[in-house]
Design a protein around this motif. Structure first.
Motif, PDB file in Angstrom:
ATOM      1  N   ASN A 132       9.465  11.134 -12.577  1.00 54.68           N
ATOM      2  CA  ASN A 132       8.487  11.285 -14.505  1.00 54.68           C
ATOM      3  C   ASN A 132       9.663  11.901 -15.513  1.00 54.68           C
ATOM      4  O   ASN A 132       9.847  11.470 -16.396  1.00 54.68           O
ATOM      5  N   GLU A 133      10.084  12.761 -15.041  1.00 52.00           N
ATOM      6  CA  GLU A 133      10.404  13.843 -15.684  1.00 52.00           C
ATOM      7  C   GLU A 133      12.309  13.426 -16.151  1.00 52.00           C
ATOM      8  O   GLU A 133      12.338  13.669 -17.874  1.00 52.00           O
ATOM      9  N   MET A 134      13.166  12.572 -15.224  1.00 59.01           N
ATOM     10  CA  MET A 134      13.999  12.102 -15.438  1.00 59.01           C
ATOM     11  C   MET A 134      14.078  10.816 -15.990  1.00 59.01           C
ATOM     12  O   MET A 134      14.869  10.117 -17.190  1.00 59.01           O
ATOM     13  N   ILE A 135      12.673   9.866 -15.637  1.00 60.24           N
ATOM     14  CA  ILE A 135      12.880   8.769 -16.772  1.00 60.24           C
ATOM     15  C   ILE A 135      12.688   9.255 -18.371  1.00 60.24           C
ATOM     16  O   ILE A 135      13.450   8.304 -19.103  1.00 60.24           O
ATOM     17  N   LYS A 136      11.835  10.173 -18.558  1.00 54.79           N
ATOM     18  CA  LYS A 136      11.183  10.483 -19.949  1.00 54.79           C
ATOM     19  C   LYS A 136      13.411  11.079 -20.371  1.00 54.79           C
ATOM     20  O   LYS A 136      12.729  11.175 -21.429  1.00 54.79           O
ATOM     21  N   GLU A 137      13.367  12.098 -19.381  1.00 52.12           N
ATOM     22  CA  GLU A 137      15.232  12.499 -20.387  1.00 52.12           C
ATOM     23  C   GLU A 137      15.625  11.407 -20.966  1.00 52.12           C
ATOM     24  O   GLU A 137      16.247  11.009 -21.292  1.00 52.12           O
ATOM     25  N   CYS A 138      16.121  10.485 -20.197  1.00 50.12           N
ATOM     26  CA  CYS A 138      16.399   9.198 -19.980  1.00 50.12           C
ATOM     27  C   CYS A 138      15.855   8.102 -21.126  1.00 50.12           C
ATOM     28  O   CYS A 138      16.341   6.499 -21.017  1.00 50.12           O
ATOM     29  N   HIS A 139      15.106   8.437 -21.476  1.00 53.85           N
ATOM     30  CA  HIS A 139      15.109   8.097 -23.233  1.00 53.85           C
ATOM     31  C   HIS A 139      13.998   6.296 -22.837  1.00 53.85           C
ATOM     32  O   HIS A 139      14.275   5.734 -23.309  1.00 53.85           O
ATOM     33  N   LEU A 140      13.309   6.771 -21.930  1.00 50.40           N
ATOM     34  CA  LEU A 140      12.533   5.100 -21.102  1.00 50.40           C
ATOM     35  C   LEU A 140      10.860   5.562 -21.937  1.00 50.40           C
ATOM     36  O   LEU A 140      10.500   7.217 -20.969  1.00 50.40           O
ATOM     37  N   GLN A 141      10.606   5.423 -22.204  1.00 39.40           N
ATOM     38  CA  GLN A 141       8.581   5.219 -22.764  1.00 39.40           C
ATOM     39  C   GLN A 141       8.417   3.852 -22.128  1.00 39.40           C
ATOM     40  O   GLN A 141       8.480   3.173 -21.855  1.00 39.40           O
ATOM     41  N   ASN A 142       6.822   3.983 -21.615  1.00 36.33           N
ATOM     42  CA  ASN A 142       5.509   2.992 -22.377  1.00 36.33           C
ATOM     43  C   ASN A 142       6.236   2.149 -20.764  1.00 36.33           C
ATOM     44  O   ASN A 142       6.185   0.949 -20.682  1.00 36.33           O
ATOM     45  N   TYR A 143       6.096   2.938 -19.621  1.00 37.75           N
ATOM     46  CA  TYR A 143       6.887   2.267 -18.471  1.00 37.75           C
ATOM     47  C   TYR A 143       5.845   1.744 -17.244  1.00 37.75           C
ATOM     48  O   TYR A 143       4.521   3.044 -17.545  1.00 37.75           O
ATOM     49  N   SER A 144       5.611   0.606 -17.617  1.00 35.66           N
ATOM     50  CA  SER A 144       4.275   0.137 -16.205  1.00 35.66           C
ATOM     51  C   SER A 144       5.257  -0.561 -15.391  1.00 35.66           C
ATOM     52  O   SER A 144       5.778  -0.948 -15.571  1.00 35.66           O
ATOM     53  N   ILE A 145       3.860  -0.423 -14.035  1.00 35.96           N
ATOM     54  CA  ILE A 145       4.626  -1.739 -13.061  1.00 35.96           C
ATOM     55  C   ILE A 145       3.158  -2.327 -13.344  1.00 35.96           C
ATOM     56  O   ILE A 145       1.932  -1.627 -12.912  1.00 35.96           O
ATOM     57  N   TYR A 146       3.268  -3.133 -12.699  1.00 33.38           N
ATOM     58  CA  TYR A 146       1.834  -3.770 -12.122  1.00 33.38           C
ATOM     59  C   TYR A 146       2.355  -4.917 -11.057  1.00 33.38           C
ATOM     60  O   TYR A 146       3.371  -5.136 -10.130  1.00 33.38           O
ATOM     61  N   SER A 147       1.051  -4.751 -10.043  1.00 36.45           N
ATOM     62  CA  SER A 147       1.630  -5.750  -9.130  1.00 36.45           C
ATOM     63  C   SER A 147       1.121  -7.380  -9.110  1.00 36.45           C
ATOM     64  O   SER A 147      -0.671  -7.339  -9.526  1.00 36.45           O
ATOM     65  N   ARG A 148       1.077  -8.274  -8.541  1.00 35.87           N
ATOM     66  CA  ARG A 148       0.155  -9.474  -8.080  1.00 35.87           C
ATOM     67  C   ARG A 148       0.547 -10.170  -7.001  1.00 35.87           C
ATOM     68  O   ARG A 148       1.605 -10.638  -7.199  1.00 35.87           O
ATOM     69  N   GLY A 149      -0.427 -10.358  -6.361  1.00 32.15           N
ATOM     70  CA  GLY A 149       0.324 -10.496  -4.535  1.00 32.15           C
ATOM     71  C   GLY A 149       1.487  -9.859  -4.403  1.00 32.15           C
ATOM     72  O   GLY A 149       1.686  -8.969  -4.402  1.00 32.15           O
ATOM     73  N   ASP A 150       2.696 -11.523  -3.906  1.00 34.18           N
ATOM     74  CA  ASP A 150       4.081 -10.942  -3.574  1.00 34.18           C
ATOM     75  C   ASP A 150       5.130 -10.054  -4.775  1.00 34.18           C
ATOM     76  O   ASP A 150       6.159  -9.538  -4.383  1.00 34.18           O
ATOM     77  N   TYR A 151       4.569  -9.881  -6.182  1.00 33.44           N
ATOM     78  CA  TYR A 151       5.458  -9.494  -6.738  1.00 33.44           C
ATOM     79  C   TYR A 151       5.168  -8.276  -7.465  1.00 33.44           C
ATOM     80  O   TYR A 151       3.509  -8.000  -8.009  1.00 33.44           O
ATOM     81  N   LEU A 152       6.415  -7.660  -8.036  1.00 32.70           N
ATOM     82  CA  LEU A 152       5.756  -6.936  -9.186  1.00 32.70           C
ATOM     83  C   LEU A 152       6.254  -7.007 -10.252  1.00 32.70           C
ATOM     84  O   LEU A 152       7.839  -6.705 -10.346  1.00 32.70           O
ATOM     85  N   GLU A 185       0.893  -1.532  -0.067  1.00 30.43           N
ATOM     86  CA  GLU A 185       0.398   0.119   0.035  1.00 30.43           C
ATOM     87  C   GLU A 185       0.686   1.231   0.078  1.00 30.43           C
ATOM     88  O   GLU A 185       0.671   2.231  -0.442  1.00 30.43           O
ATOM     89  N   ALA A 186       2.153   1.488   0.877  1.00 32.54           N
ATOM     90  CA  ALA A 186       2.760   2.047   0.540  1.00 32.54           C
ATOM     91  C   ALA A 186       3.569   2.378  -0.344  1.00 32.54           C
ATOM     92  O   ALA A 186       3.795   3.789  -1.139  1.00 32.54           O
ATOM     93  N   TYR A 187       4.038   1.255  -1.085  1.00 32.40           N
ATOM     94  CA  TYR A 187       4.642   1.778  -2.250  1.00 32.40           C
ATOM     95  C   TYR A 187       3.292   2.798  -3.641  1.00 32.40           C
ATOM     96  O   TYR A 187       4.471   3.025  -4.423  1.00 32.40           O
ATOM     97  N   LYS A 188       1.878   1.376  -3.534  1.00 33.04           N
ATOM     98  CA  LYS A 188       1.131   1.673  -4.224  1.00 33.04           C
ATOM     99  C   LYS A 188       1.177   3.730  -3.804  1.00 33.04           C
ATOM    100  O   LYS A 188       1.172   4.723  -4.922  1.00 33.04           O
ATOM    101  N   LYS A 189       0.903   3.890  -2.724  1.00 28.63           N
ATOM    102  CA  LYS A 189       0.495   5.640  -2.831  1.00 28.63           C
ATOM    103  C   LYS A 189       1.789   6.383  -3.396  1.00 28.63           C
ATOM    104  O   LYS A 189       1.645   7.619  -4.143  1.00 28.63           O
ATOM    105  N   HIS A 190       3.197   5.570  -2.500  1.00 29.93           N
ATOM    106  CA  HIS A 190       4.480   7.112  -3.190  1.00 29.93           C
ATOM    107  C   HIS A 190       4.013   7.127  -5.119  1.00 29.93           C
ATOM    108  O   HIS A 190       4.674   8.222  -5.688  1.00 29.93           O
ATOM    109  N   HIS A 191       3.918   5.922  -5.536  1.00 29.65           N
ATOM    110  CA  HIS A 191       3.581   6.136  -7.078  1.00 29.65           C
ATOM    111  C   HIS A 191       3.242   6.576  -7.846  1.00 29.65           C
ATOM    112  O   HIS A 191       2.967   6.961  -9.115  1.00 29.65           O
ATOM    113  N   ALA A 192       1.946   6.540  -6.661  1.00 29.39           N
ATOM    114  CA  ALA A 192       0.742   7.593  -7.028  1.00 29.39           C
ATOM    115  C   ALA A 192       0.921   9.075  -7.377  1.00 29.39           C
ATOM    116  O   ALA A 192       0.292   9.852  -8.340  1.00 29.39           O
TER     117      ALA A 192
END
Length: 107
Positions: A30-50, A16-23
Protein backbone atom coordinates in the motif's frame (compact mmCIF):
# COMPACT_ATOMS: atom_id res chain seq x y z
CA UNK A 1 -5.37 13.99 -12.33
CA UNK A 2 -5.87 10.91 -14.50
CA UNK A 3 -8.65 8.39 -13.77
CA UNK A 4 -8.31 4.70 -14.63
CA UNK A 5 -10.85 1.90 -14.86
CA UNK A 6 -9.62 -1.62 -15.60
CA UNK A 7 -11.06 -5.13 -15.74
CA UNK A 8 -9.75 -8.67 -15.47
CA UNK A 9 -11.19 -12.09 -14.73
CA UNK A 10 -10.64 -13.88 -11.47
CA UNK A 11 -10.33 -17.65 -11.59
CA UNK A 12 -13.57 -18.73 -9.83
CA UNK A 13 -11.77 -21.04 -7.44
CA UNK A 14 -9.39 -18.20 -6.48
CA UNK A 15 -11.79 -15.41 -5.48
CA UNK A 16 -11.68 -16.18 -1.76
CA UNK A 17 -7.88 -16.35 -1.76
CA UNK A 18 -7.76 -13.04 -3.67
CA UNK A 19 -10.04 -11.41 -1.08
CA UNK A 20 -7.96 -12.84 1.77
CA UNK A 21 -4.70 -11.50 0.32
CA UNK A 22 -6.20 -8.04 -0.21
CA UNK A 23 -7.59 -7.94 3.32
CA UNK A 24 -3.99 -8.22 4.53
CA UNK A 25 -1.53 -7.13 1.80
CA UNK A 26 2.20 -7.58 2.23
CA UNK A 27 3.81 -4.76 4.25
CA UNK A 28 4.95 -2.10 1.82
CA UNK A 29 2.43 -2.76 -0.96
CA UNK A 30 0.00 0.00 0.00
CA UNK A 31 2.86 2.36 0.74
CA UNK A 32 4.34 1.84 -2.76
CA UNK A 33 0.94 2.45 -4.35
CA UNK A 34 0.76 5.79 -2.56
CA UNK A 35 4.43 6.60 -3.26
CA UNK A 36 3.69 6.15 -6.97
CA UNK A 37 0.93 8.78 -6.75
CA UNK A 38 -2.10 6.49 -6.95
CA UNK A 39 -5.07 7.38 -4.81
CA UNK A 40 -8.71 6.44 -4.41
CA UNK A 41 -7.73 2.88 -5.37
CA UNK A 42 -10.58 0.37 -5.26
CA UNK A 43 -11.18 -3.17 -6.50
CA UNK A 44 -14.68 -4.61 -6.95
CA UNK A 45 -15.84 -8.10 -7.88
CA UNK A 46 -18.87 -9.42 -9.74
CA UNK A 47 -19.02 -13.05 -10.69
CA UNK A 48 -15.78 -13.95 -12.46
CA UNK A 49 -14.80 -10.31 -13.05
CA UNK A 50 -12.76 -7.78 -11.13
CA UNK A 51 -12.99 -4.04 -11.74
CA UNK A 52 -10.46 -1.56 -10.41
CA UNK A 53 -10.62 2.21 -10.26
CA UNK A 54 -7.83 4.56 -9.26
CA UNK A 55 -6.65 8.10 -9.75
CA UNK A 56 -3.12 9.10 -10.68
CA UNK A 57 -2.01 12.46 -9.27
CA UNK A 58 1.69 12.49 -10.21
CA UNK A 59 3.58 14.06 -13.11
CA UNK A 60 5.01 11.01 -14.91
CA UNK A 61 2.73 7.98 -14.96
CA UNK A 62 5.10 5.77 -16.96
CA UNK A 63 8.02 6.47 -14.60
CA UNK A 64 5.89 5.85 -11.52
CA UNK A 65 4.57 2.56 -12.94
CA UNK A 66 8.16 1.51 -13.78
CA UNK A 67 9.17 2.37 -10.20
CA UNK A 68 6.35 0.21 -8.84
CA UNK A 69 7.21 -2.68 -11.19
CA UNK A 70 10.87 -2.56 -10.07
CA UNK A 71 10.00 -2.67 -6.36
CA UNK A 72 10.92 -6.08 -4.83
CA UNK A 73 7.91 -6.13 -2.48
CA UNK A 74 5.55 -5.30 -5.34
CA UNK A 75 7.13 -8.07 -7.41
CA UNK A 76 6.60 -10.50 -4.52
CA UNK A 77 2.98 -9.32 -4.21
CA UNK A 78 2.36 -9.81 -7.92
CA UNK A 79 3.86 -13.31 -7.69
CA UNK A 80 1.14 -14.07 -5.12
CA UNK A 81 -1.90 -12.48 -6.75
CA UNK A 82 -1.30 -12.67 -10.51
CA UNK A 83 -1.76 -16.46 -10.71
CA UNK A 84 -5.25 -15.98 -9.25
CA UNK A 85 -6.35 -13.89 -12.25
CA UNK A 86 -7.00 -14.49 -15.95
CA UNK A 87 -6.43 -11.57 -18.35
CA UNK A 88 -9.28 -10.82 -20.74
CA UNK A 89 -9.00 -12.33 -24.21
CA UNK A 90 -9.48 -8.94 -25.93
CA UNK A 91 -6.80 -7.14 -23.92
CA UNK A 92 -4.31 -4.89 -25.67
CA UNK A 93 -0.75 -6.03 -26.29
CA UNK A 94 1.22 -6.01 -23.04
CA UNK A 95 -1.82 -5.52 -20.77
CA UNK A 96 -2.53 -7.70 -17.77
CA UNK A 97 -5.50 -5.72 -16.43
CA UNK A 98 -7.48 -4.37 -19.42
CA UNK A 99 -7.84 -0.60 -19.58
CA UNK A 100 -11.35 0.77 -20.03
CA UNK A 101 -12.36 3.99 -21.81
CA UNK A 102 -14.04 6.60 -19.65
CA UNK A 103 -17.40 7.51 -21.15
CA UNK A 104 -18.84 9.80 -18.53
CA UNK A 105 -17.65 11.57 -15.39
CA UNK A 106 -19.37 13.99 -13.04
CA UNK A 107 -17.64 15.69 -10.11
Amino acid sequence: MMRFGQMIKIKPECLEAYKKHHANPLPGVNEMIKECHLQNYSIYSRGDYLFTYYEYVGDDYEADMAKMAADPVTQQWWDIVKPLMQPLEDRAEGEFWSDMAEIYHLD
